[in-house]
Design a protein around this motif. Structure first.
Motif, PDB file in Angstrom:
ATOM      1  N   PRO A 128       0.801  -1.237   0.000  1.00 19.33           N
ATOM      2  CA  PRO A 128       0.000   0.000   0.000  1.00 19.33           C
ATOM      3  C   PRO A 128       0.827   1.276   0.000  1.00 19.33           C
ATOM      4  O   PRO A 128       0.452   2.272  -0.645  1.00 19.33           O
ATOM      5  CB  PRO A 128      -0.836  -0.128   1.286  1.00 19.33           C
ATOM      6  N   GLU A 129       1.959   1.282   0.723  1.00 20.03           N
ATOM      7  CA  GLU A 129       2.734   2.519   0.832  1.00 20.03           C
ATOM      8  C   GLU A 129       3.340   2.970  -0.489  1.00 20.03           C
ATOM      9  O   GLU A 129       3.658   4.149  -0.667  1.00 20.03           O
ATOM     10  CB  GLU A 129       3.843   2.369   1.876  1.00 20.03           C
ATOM     11  N   TRP A 131       1.805   3.193  -3.283  1.00 15.21           N
ATOM     12  CA  TRP A 131       0.841   4.072  -3.945  1.00 15.21           C
ATOM     13  C   TRP A 131       0.902   5.481  -3.373  1.00 15.21           C
ATOM     14  O   TRP A 131       0.615   6.453  -4.060  1.00 15.21           O
ATOM     15  CB  TRP A 131      -0.577   3.508  -3.809  1.00 15.21           C
ATOM     16  N   ASP A 132       1.301   5.586  -2.096  1.00 15.66           N
ATOM     17  CA  ASP A 132       1.407   6.911  -1.477  1.00 15.66           C
ATOM     18  C   ASP A 132       2.498   7.752  -2.124  1.00 15.66           C
ATOM     19  O   ASP A 132       2.454   8.989  -2.059  1.00 15.66           O
ATOM     20  CB  ASP A 132       1.695   6.767   0.020  1.00 15.66           C
ATOM     21  N   ASP A 211      -6.652   5.722  -3.923  1.00 14.91           N
ATOM     22  CA  ASP A 211      -7.368   5.250  -2.735  1.00 14.91           C
ATOM     23  C   ASP A 211      -7.801   3.799  -2.898  1.00 14.91           C
ATOM     24  O   ASP A 211      -7.638   2.978  -1.981  1.00 14.91           O
ATOM     25  CB  ASP A 211      -8.591   6.129  -2.467  1.00 14.91           C
ATOM     26  N   ARG A 214      -4.788   1.492  -2.829  1.00 14.61           N
ATOM     27  CA  ARG A 214      -4.197   1.361  -1.497  1.00 14.61           C
ATOM     28  C   ARG A 214      -4.989   0.404  -0.617  1.00 14.61           C
ATOM     29  O   ARG A 214      -4.413  -0.341   0.186  1.00 14.61           O
ATOM     30  CB  ARG A 214      -4.091   2.723  -0.820  1.00 14.61           C
TER      31      ARG A 214
END
Length: 235
Positions: A128-129, A131-132, A211, A214
């Protein structure tokens, strides 16, 4: 041959009554040749509507406008011709091509066919991180859209999609997708240019897609990505 310098690019000599080449934000890569600066200026002029579809522009006239020689203008225009944005008119110059609704629909279909599966493959493997890391680029598109700056939005939009596909590690995919992206950003042959509302709607889809990715909501990510490409023609 383009003139290169060791540090920052030297600004071309510009007549006081002529608009200078635009200065890009420092966050973007510096361009170290006159040809590249002219190409960037012409891309901005296309995106902003300063160069209108159907109109013919000569290299000497554009060269005087930007305060450079005609050679880098011709070279930049040839690059745009290879992308389908302009057409060569013998003994006159270059005509701004402008794409038709059919062109837009076909480009959207091809982009979706290439990029949506790539995004979904990434969704299965990336934490997930990762995508940040794309958040600042998505926010840059919103900032440009909010200002109604079509040229800045076009550049920010390409940066976001290029960075997204760069995560695949497939260089050929990145190159082909960027070429298609540039073609899709050519001005339409008819109808008004996108306004602030249309740009902002497009920009906000970037954050919505991140979103969904993630939280590993693949059905939502697929729908958002597909509509992002195929819905552009409706906006």
């Amino acid at each position: 041959m383009d003139a290169y310098i060791a540090t920052a690019p030297a600004a071309p000599v510009v007549r006081p009554d002529r608009p200078p080449l635009p200065v890009r934000p420092r966050s973007l890569p510096e361009r170290h040749s006159v040809r590249a600066q002219v190409l960037a200026a012409l891309r901005d002029a296309l995106a902003s509507g300063q160069l209108a579809p159907g109109e013919v522009y000569s290299a000497p006239v554009l060269a005087e406008r930007y305060g450079v020689s005609a050679t880098p203008v011709r070279e930049a225009m040839q690059q745009l011709a290879s992308e389908g944005a302009v057409e060569t008119v013998p003994n006159r110059g270059f005509r701004i091509a402008g794409h038709t609704p059919r062109d837009a629909a076909e480009l959207a279909e091809v982009r979706a066919a290439l990029e949506v599966p790539a995004i979904l493959r990434l969704a299965h493997t990336l934490p997930p991180e990762r995508w940040d890391e794309l958040r600042p680029l998505a926010e840059a598109t919103v900032t440009a859209a909010t200002r109604g700056d079509r040229a800045a939005y076009a550049e920010a939009d390409r940066c976001f999609h290029r960075a997204l596909l760069h995560l695949t590690g497939n260089r050929q995919l990145v190159l082909i997708a960027e070429d298609l992206h540039r073609r899709s950003q050519s001005p339409a042959s008819q109808g008004p240019l996108p306004g602030t509302a249309e740009l902002l709607a497009d920009a906000l889809e970037h954050a919505a897609l991140l979103d969904a990715l993630r939280r590993h909501d693949l059905p939502a990510a697929e729908q958002l990505a597909t509509e992002h490409f195929t819905g552009v023609q409706d906006r």
